[in-house]
Motif scaffolding. Structure first.
Motif, PDB file in Angstrom:
ATOM      1  N   TYR A  67      16.184  13.724   0.169  1.00 11.53           N
ATOM      2  CA  TYR A  67      17.009  14.579   1.016  1.00 11.53           C
ATOM      3  C   TYR A  67      16.532  16.029   0.973  1.00 11.53           C
ATOM      4  CZ  TYR A  67      20.965  16.742   3.304  1.00 11.53           C
ATOM      5  OH  TYR A  67      21.735  17.462   4.171  1.00 11.53           O
ATOM      6  N   TYR A  68      16.347  16.560  -0.236  1.00 10.21           N
ATOM      7  CA  TYR A  68      15.925  17.956  -0.377  1.00 10.21           C
ATOM      8  C   TYR A  68      14.414  18.028  -0.482  1.00 10.21           C
ATOM      9  CZ  TYR A  68      20.792  19.126  -1.223  1.00 10.21           C
ATOM     10  OH  TYR A  68      22.141  19.292  -1.086  1.00 10.21           O
ATOM     11  N   LEU A  69      13.805  18.762   0.445  1.00 10.33           N
ATOM     12  CA  LEU A  69      12.348  18.867   0.487  1.00 10.33           C
ATOM     13  C   LEU A  69      11.891  20.315   0.465  1.00 10.33           C
ATOM     14  CD1 LEU A  69      11.952  16.058   3.112  1.00 10.33           C
ATOM     15  CD2 LEU A  69      11.201  15.960   0.723  1.00 10.33           C
ATOM     16  N   GLY A  70      12.613  21.121  -0.217  1.00 12.52           N
ATOM     17  CA  GLY A  70      12.295  22.539  -0.310  1.00 12.52           C
ATOM     18  C   GLY A  70      13.564  23.347  -0.260  1.00 12.52           C
ATOM     19  N   LYS A  71      13.403  24.640  -0.291  1.00 13.45           N
ATOM     20  CA  LYS A  71      14.572  25.521  -0.318  1.00 13.45           C
ATOM     21  C   LYS A  71      15.399  25.440   0.949  1.00 13.45           C
ATOM     22  CE  LYS A  71      12.328  28.697  -3.439  1.00 13.45           C
ATOM     23  NZ  LYS A  71      11.711  29.981  -3.637  1.00 13.45           N
ATOM     24  N   THR A  72      14.749  25.232   2.083  1.00  8.61           N
ATOM     25  CA  THR A  72      15.485  25.236   3.352  1.00  8.61           C
ATOM     26  C   THR A  72      15.337  23.946   4.147  1.00  8.61           C
ATOM     27  OG1 THR A  72      13.627  26.245   4.516  1.00  8.61           O
ATOM     28  CG2 THR A  72      15.271  27.739   3.562  1.00  8.61           C
ATOM     29  N   LEU A  73      14.529  23.001   3.695  1.00  6.44           N
ATOM     30  CA  LEU A  73      14.260  21.789   4.457  1.00  6.44           C
ATOM     31  C   LEU A  73      14.984  20.592   3.858  1.00  6.44           C
ATOM     32  CD1 LEU A  73      12.634  20.529   6.794  1.00  6.44           C
ATOM     33  CD2 LEU A  73      10.789  20.136   5.158  1.00  6.44           C
ATOM     34  N   ASP A 120       0.890  -1.152   0.000  1.00  7.50           N
ATOM     35  CA  ASP A 120       0.000   0.000   0.000  1.00  7.50           C
ATOM     36  C   ASP A 120       0.931   1.205   0.000  1.00  7.50           C
ATOM     37  OD1 ASP A 120      -1.865   1.991   0.405  1.00  7.50           O
ATOM     38  OD2 ASP A 120      -2.458   1.313   2.414  1.00  7.50           O
ATOM     39  N   LEU A 121       0.939   1.950  -1.090  1.00 11.00           N
ATOM     40  CA  LEU A 121       1.825   3.110  -1.218  1.00 11.00           C
ATOM     41  C   LEU A 121       1.052   4.385  -0.934  1.00 11.00           C
ATOM     42  CD1 LEU A 121       3.751   2.323  -4.508  1.00 11.00           C
ATOM     43  CD2 LEU A 121       4.654   2.265  -2.205  1.00 11.00           C
ATOM     44  N   ARG A 122       1.675   5.239  -0.150  1.00 10.87           N
ATOM     45  CA  ARG A 122       1.120   6.572   0.081  1.00 10.87           C
ATOM     46  C   ARG A 122       2.235   7.569  -0.174  1.00 10.87           C
ATOM     47  NH1 ARG A 122      -2.497   5.290   5.390  1.00 10.87           N
ATOM     48  NH2 ARG A 122      -3.518   3.499   4.469  1.00 10.87           N
ATOM     49  N   SER A 123       1.996   8.449  -1.119  1.00  9.79           N
ATOM     50  CA  SER A 123       3.010   9.425  -1.514  1.00  9.79           C
ATOM     51  C   SER A 123       2.654  10.805  -1.005  1.00  9.79           C
ATOM     52  CB  SER A 123       3.122   9.478  -3.037  1.00  9.79           C
ATOM     53  OG  SER A 123       3.634   8.272  -3.519  1.00  9.79           O
ATOM     54  N   PHE A 124       3.690  11.535  -0.627  1.00  8.38           N
ATOM     55  CA  PHE A 124       3.522  12.878  -0.085  1.00  8.38           C
ATOM     56  C   PHE A 124       4.533  13.809  -0.717  1.00  8.38           C
ATOM     57  CE2 PHE A 124       2.500   9.693   3.058  1.00  8.38           C
ATOM     58  CZ  PHE A 124       1.241  10.070   3.506  1.00  8.38           C
ATOM     59  N   SER A 125       4.106  15.045  -0.931  1.00  5.75           N
ATOM     60  CA  SER A 125       5.022  16.063  -1.435  1.00  5.75           C
ATOM     61  C   SER A 125       5.460  17.004  -0.322  1.00  5.75           C
ATOM     62  CB  SER A 125       4.368  16.865  -2.565  1.00  5.75           C
ATOM     63  OG  SER A 125       3.202  17.506  -2.093  1.00  5.75           O
ATOM     64  N   SER A 126       4.812  16.886   0.837  1.00  2.00           N
ATOM     65  CA  SER A 126       5.172  17.787   1.938  1.00  2.00           C
ATOM     66  C   SER A 126       5.315  17.031   3.253  1.00  2.00           C
ATOM     67  CB  SER A 126       4.134  18.893   2.104  1.00  2.00           C
ATOM     68  OG  SER A 126       2.967  18.402   2.722  1.00  2.00           O
ATOM     69  N   ARG A 127       6.221  17.515   4.070  1.00  2.00           N
ATOM     70  CA  ARG A 127       6.482  16.963   5.391  1.00  2.00           C
ATOM     71  C   ARG A 127       5.230  16.996   6.252  1.00  2.00           C
ATOM     72  NH1 ARG A 127       6.078  19.110   9.823  1.00  2.00           N
ATOM     73  NH2 ARG A 127       7.144  18.435  11.680  1.00  2.00           N
ATOM     74  N   SER A 128       4.526  18.111   6.239  1.00  2.00           N
ATOM     75  CA  SER A 128       3.382  18.277   7.140  1.00  2.00           C
ATOM     76  C   SER A 128       2.283  17.247   6.866  1.00  2.00           C
ATOM     77  CB  SER A 128       2.824  19.698   7.060  1.00  2.00           C
ATOM     78  OG  SER A 128       2.420  19.996   5.750  1.00  2.00           O
ATOM     79  N   LYS A 129       1.979  16.997   5.607  1.00  2.00           N
ATOM     80  CA  LYS A 129       0.939  16.009   5.287  1.00  2.00           C
ATOM     81  C   LYS A 129       1.362  14.602   5.712  1.00  2.00           C
ATOM     82  CE  LYS A 129      -1.079  18.522   1.421  1.00  2.00           C
ATOM     83  NZ  LYS A 129      -2.319  18.954   1.986  1.00  2.00           N
ATOM     84  N   MET A 130       2.642  14.278   5.481  1.00  2.00           N
ATOM     85  CA  MET A 130       3.118  12.961   5.868  1.00  2.00           C
ATOM     86  C   MET A 130       3.086  12.792   7.388  1.00  2.00           C
ATOM     87  SD  MET A 130       6.770  11.060   5.597  1.00  2.00           S
ATOM     88  CE  MET A 130       7.319  11.998   7.012  1.00  2.00           C
ATOM     89  N   MET A 131       3.566  13.784   8.120  1.00  2.00           N
ATOM     90  CA  MET A 131       3.594  13.688   9.580  1.00  2.00           C
ATOM     91  C   MET A 131       2.182  13.602  10.151  1.00  2.00           C
ATOM     92  SD  MET A 131       6.748  13.403  10.253  1.00  2.00           S
ATOM     93  CE  MET A 131       7.019  13.705  11.984  1.00  2.00           C
ATOM     94  N   GLU A 132       1.246  14.290   9.538  1.00  2.00           N
ATOM     95  CA  GLU A 132      -0.154  14.205   9.965  1.00  2.00           C
ATOM     96  C   GLU A 132      -0.673  12.778   9.806  1.00  2.00           C
ATOM     97  OE1 GLU A 132      -4.341  15.884   8.292  1.00  2.00           O
ATOM     98  OE2 GLU A 132      -2.723  17.355   8.493  1.00  2.00           O
ATOM     99  N   CYS A 133      -0.364  12.149   8.684  1.00  2.00           N
ATOM    100  CA  CYS A 133      -0.788  10.758   8.461  1.00  2.00           C
ATOM    101  C   CYS A 133      -0.098   9.801   9.426  1.00  2.00           C
ATOM    102  CB  CYS A 133      -0.503  10.332   7.027  1.00  2.00           C
ATOM    103  SG  CYS A 133      -1.691  10.983   5.856  1.00  2.00           S
ATOM    104  N   MET A 134       1.173  10.077   9.754  1.00  2.00           N
ATOM    105  CA  MET A 134       1.912   9.199  10.662  1.00  2.00           C
ATOM    106  C   MET A 134       1.356   9.234  12.086  1.00  2.00           C
ATOM    107  SD  MET A 134       5.893   9.314   9.500  1.00  2.00           S
ATOM    108  CE  MET A 134       6.377   7.934  10.532  1.00  2.00           C
ATOM    109  N   GLU A 135       0.613  10.279  12.405  1.00  2.00           N
ATOM    110  CA  GLU A 135      -0.030  10.323  13.720  1.00  2.00           C
ATOM    111  C   GLU A 135      -1.080   9.228  13.861  1.00  2.00           C
ATOM    112  OE1 GLU A 135      -1.619  14.197  14.487  1.00  2.00           O
ATOM    113  OE2 GLU A 135       0.324  15.180  14.219  1.00  2.00           O
TER     114      GLU A 135
END
Length: 124
Positions: free
Chosen positions: A58-64, A32-47
Motif C-alpha cells: 500500500y505505502y510506496l513512499g512518502k506520498t505514493l 518466475d518472480l520479479r521484485s521491484f522497489s519502485s513504481r516506475s521500474k515495474m511499470m516500465e517492465c509491464m510495458e
C-alpha cells in the motif's frame, strides 16, 4: 500446474520482498518472480511483459500509495490479479485498495494468506 507463472512484487521494503520471494519459491510454486522497489521500474517492465499476478504494498513512499497505481493498471488490464498488502491495521487501507481495483487484500506479514490467495487464483 504445468507452466511457470509470472508474479511481480512491488514493495519498498527489501526485507518484505525477500521474505515473500522465499515463501513463494519454497513450495509447490513454479513461478518466475520479479521484485521491484519502485513504481516506475515495474511499470516500465509491464510495458513489455504483463505478469499473471501483482502483489503490491500500500505505502510506496512518502506520498505514493497503491490505489493510484492500481487504477492506472486497471485502465489497461482488467484481468490481472492484484493483491494489495500493508503492514498497517487501518481497515480503510483495504477498502481503498479494493475500490481502486485490487482483487484482494492481506496483512503484509501474513505470508501464508498471501500464498493461499495466489494458489487459489492459480488453482493449485
Amino acid at each position: 500446474m504445468t507452466d511457470t507463472k509470472l508474479i511481480y512484487i512491488l514493495d519498498g521494503s527489501s526485507v518484505s520482498r525477500r521474505l515473500l520471494e522465499k515463501k513463494l519459491t519454497t513450495g509447490l510454486f513454479r513461478v518466475d518472480l520479479r521484485s521491484f522497489s519502485s513504481r516506475s521500474k515495474m511499470m516500465e517492465c509491464m510495458e513489455h511483459t504483463v505478469p499473471d499476478i501483482l502483489v503490491i504494498d500500500y505505502y510506496l513512499g512518502k506520498t505514493l500509495t497503491n490505489p493510484s497505481i492500481i487504477r492506472e493498471i486497471r485502465r489497461h488490464n482488467s484481468e490481472l490479479l492484484i493483491i494489495s498488502i500493508s503492514s498497517s491495521e487501518d481497515p480503510t487501507i483495504a477498502m481503498e485498495s479494493i475500490k481502486a481495483g485490487a482483487n484482494n487484500f492481506s496483512p503484509k506479514r501474513d505470508f501464508d494468506r498471501i500464498t493461499r490467495m495466489i494458489k487459489n487464483h492459480l488453482r493449485i
